[in-house]
Motif scaffolding. Structure first.
Motif, PDB file in Angstrom:
ATOM      1  N   GLY A 158       8.296 -20.319   2.614  1.00 24.78           N
ATOM      2  CA  GLY A 158       6.915 -20.576   2.973  1.00 24.78           C
ATOM      3  C   GLY A 158       6.122 -21.031   1.767  1.00 24.78           C
ATOM      4  N   VAL A 159       4.882 -21.317   2.004  1.00 24.68           N
ATOM      5  CA  VAL A 159       3.997 -21.781   0.946  1.00 24.68           C
ATOM      6  C   VAL A 159       3.184 -20.585   0.457  1.00 24.68           C
ATOM      7  N   SER A 160       3.068 -20.444  -0.867  1.00 29.56           N
ATOM      8  CA  SER A 160       2.261 -19.361  -1.416  1.00 29.56           C
ATOM      9  C   SER A 160       1.544 -19.834  -2.674  1.00 29.56           C
ATOM     10  N   VAL A 161       0.347 -19.329  -2.871  1.00 27.61           N
ATOM     11  CA  VAL A 161      -0.432 -19.621  -4.068  1.00 27.61           C
ATOM     12  C   VAL A 161      -0.143 -18.517  -5.080  1.00 27.61           C
ATOM     13  N   ALA A 180     -14.993 -19.764 -24.751  1.00 26.33           N
ATOM     14  CA  ALA A 180     -14.889 -21.158 -25.188  1.00 26.33           C
ATOM     15  C   ALA A 180     -15.073 -22.115 -24.022  1.00 26.33           C
ATOM     16  N   ALA A 181     -14.586 -21.736 -22.836  1.00 26.13           N
ATOM     17  CA  ALA A 181     -14.739 -22.584 -21.642  1.00 26.13           C
ATOM     18  C   ALA A 181     -16.093 -22.347 -20.986  1.00 26.13           C
ATOM     19  N   GLY A 182     -16.766 -21.262 -21.349  1.00 30.16           N
ATOM     20  CA  GLY A 182     -18.083 -20.968 -20.802  1.00 30.16           C
ATOM     21  C   GLY A 182     -18.064 -20.446 -19.385  1.00 30.16           C
ATOM     22  N   GLY A 183     -16.967 -19.807 -18.994  1.00 23.54           N
ATOM     23  CA  GLY A 183     -16.929 -19.294 -17.630  1.00 23.54           C
ATOM     24  C   GLY A 183     -15.677 -18.506 -17.323  1.00 23.54           C
ATOM     25  N   VAL A 184     -15.526 -18.206 -16.048  1.00 24.33           N
ATOM     26  CA  VAL A 184     -14.314 -17.565 -15.553  1.00 24.33           C
ATOM     27  C   VAL A 184     -13.303 -18.678 -15.329  1.00 24.33           C
ATOM     28  N   VAL A 185     -12.152 -18.551 -15.953  1.00 27.02           N
ATOM     29  CA  VAL A 185     -11.104 -19.564 -15.798  1.00 27.02           C
ATOM     30  C   VAL A 185      -9.947 -18.963 -15.004  1.00 27.02           C
ATOM     31  N   VAL A 186      -9.447 -19.747 -14.085  1.00 29.65           N
ATOM     32  CA  VAL A 186      -8.337 -19.327 -13.243  1.00 29.65           C
ATOM     33  C   VAL A 186      -7.347 -20.487 -13.191  1.00 29.65           C
ATOM     34  N   GLY A 187      -6.084 -20.154 -13.384  1.00 33.05           N
ATOM     35  CA  GLY A 187      -5.029 -21.158 -13.284  1.00 33.05           C
ATOM     36  C   GLY A 187      -4.006 -20.708 -12.267  1.00 33.05           C
ATOM     37  N   GLY A 188      -3.328 -21.665 -11.663  1.00 31.67           N
ATOM     38  CA  GLY A 188      -2.309 -21.293 -10.695  1.00 31.67           C
ATOM     39  C   GLY A 188      -1.533 -22.487 -10.191  1.00 31.67           C
ATOM     40  N   TYR A 189      -0.616 -22.190  -9.292  1.00 29.23           N
ATOM     41  CA  TYR A 189       0.197 -23.233  -8.678  1.00 29.23           C
ATOM     42  C   TYR A 189       0.527 -22.832  -7.245  1.00 29.23           C
ATOM     43  N   VAL A 190       1.047 -23.794  -6.506  1.00 30.24           N
ATOM     44  CA  VAL A 190       1.408 -23.570  -5.116  1.00 30.24           C
ATOM     45  C   VAL A 190       2.925 -23.682  -5.004  1.00 30.24           C
ATOM     46  N   ALA A 191       3.575 -22.583  -4.698  1.00 31.33           N
ATOM     47  CA  ALA A 191       5.030 -22.577  -4.518  1.00 31.33           C
ATOM     48  C   ALA A 191       5.350 -22.966  -3.079  1.00 31.33           C
ATOM     49  N   ASN A 206       6.838 -27.469  -7.870  1.00 31.29           N
ATOM     50  CA  ASN A 206       5.708 -26.935  -7.117  1.00 31.29           C
ATOM     51  C   ASN A 206       4.526 -27.888  -7.206  1.00 31.29           C
ATOM     52  N   THR A 207       3.377 -27.455  -6.739  1.00 31.16           N
ATOM     53  CA  THR A 207       2.124 -28.202  -6.886  1.00 31.16           C
ATOM     54  C   THR A 207       1.230 -27.390  -7.810  1.00 31.16           C
ATOM     55  N   ARG A 212      -3.246 -24.164   3.413  1.00 33.75           N
ATOM     56  CA  ARG A 212      -1.841 -23.779   3.443  1.00 33.75           C
ATOM     57  C   ARG A 212      -1.635 -22.344   2.984  1.00 33.75           C
ATOM     58  N   ALA A 213      -2.385 -21.904   1.943  1.00 34.01           N
ATOM     59  CA  ALA A 213      -2.160 -20.558   1.405  1.00 34.01           C
ATOM     60  C   ALA A 213      -3.314 -20.177   0.480  1.00 34.01           C
ATOM     61  N   ALA A 214      -3.429 -18.864   0.194  1.00 38.48           N
ATOM     62  CA  ALA A 214      -4.452 -18.368  -0.726  1.00 38.48           C
ATOM     63  C   ALA A 214      -3.955 -17.090  -1.371  1.00 38.48           C
TER      64      ALA A 214
END
Length: 185
Positions: free
Chosen positions: A87-90, A100-111, A143-144, A175-177
């Motif tokens: 299945g698809v999962s985030v 340094a980025a001035g905020g909340v940073v979130v990184g991820g991918y879609v499997a 992945n994406t 697709r997913a979250a």
């Protein structure tokens, strides 16, 4: 001297023939011997000994080699098959406040999906408030990827925020979250 040249010539021919067949040989130099019948007869050449290894014949007295790459019974069942994900999962790889980025940073991918043009969406939510950021999903080798999404901290109050990263395909269907908590100072 002639006996030695003959023995070396025979050994060279045996080595060349064995090399063509993929077998390595270890030659042995033997002092010439004289047969009782004639001093001009060449000495017998000792047999070469095969060096064992995967897919080669071993020394005398060993069993036949086992093929490490047998032909599959079903020709359609070959190494070019690709795995089909369940299945698809985030997957959120990191979620933090970055000055340094001035905020909340979130990184991820879609499997489970490899495609360009989808939408990665980050939503930070706390007590009925929400802020969001978006990025384009990009196909990677397996992945994406969503890259890094940033929500500026200037609008956020202190406390724990739920960070939800979701992915929608290029056609627009979600697709997913996945959700994680982020502590804003």
């Amino acid at each position: 001297m002639a006996d030695r040249r003959v023995a070396l010539g025979v050994l060279a021919l045996a080595t060349a023939a064995a090399a063509g067949a993929g077998v390595a040989l270890v030659g042995q130099e033997v002092a010439p011997t004289v047969d009782a019948g004639s001093a001009s007869d060449p000495a017998p050449t000792p047999p070469a000994t095969a060096v064992g290894g995967p897919g080669t014949a071993g020394p005398a007295g060993t069993s036949a080699p086992v093929n490490p790459n047998p032909i599959p019974e079903d020709p359609a069942d070959v190494a070019t098959d690709t795995a089909v994900p369940e299945g698809v999962s985030v997957q959120i790889t990191y979620a933090t406040v970055d000055a340094a980025a001035g905020g909340v940073v979130v990184g991820g991918y879609v499997a489970g999906v490899i495609e360009d043009g989808g939408t990665c969406r980050l939503v930070l939510a706390q007590d009925g408030q929400s802020f969001s950021a978006e990025s384009e999903g990009l196909a990677d080798v397996s992945n994406t990827t969503c890259g890094q999404l940033v929500v500026p901290t200037g609008s956020l109050t202190s406390g724990t925020w739920d960070a939800t990263l979701s992915y929608s395909s290029p056609a627009g269907a979600e697709r997913a979250a996945s959700t994680t908590a982020v502590e804003v100072p």
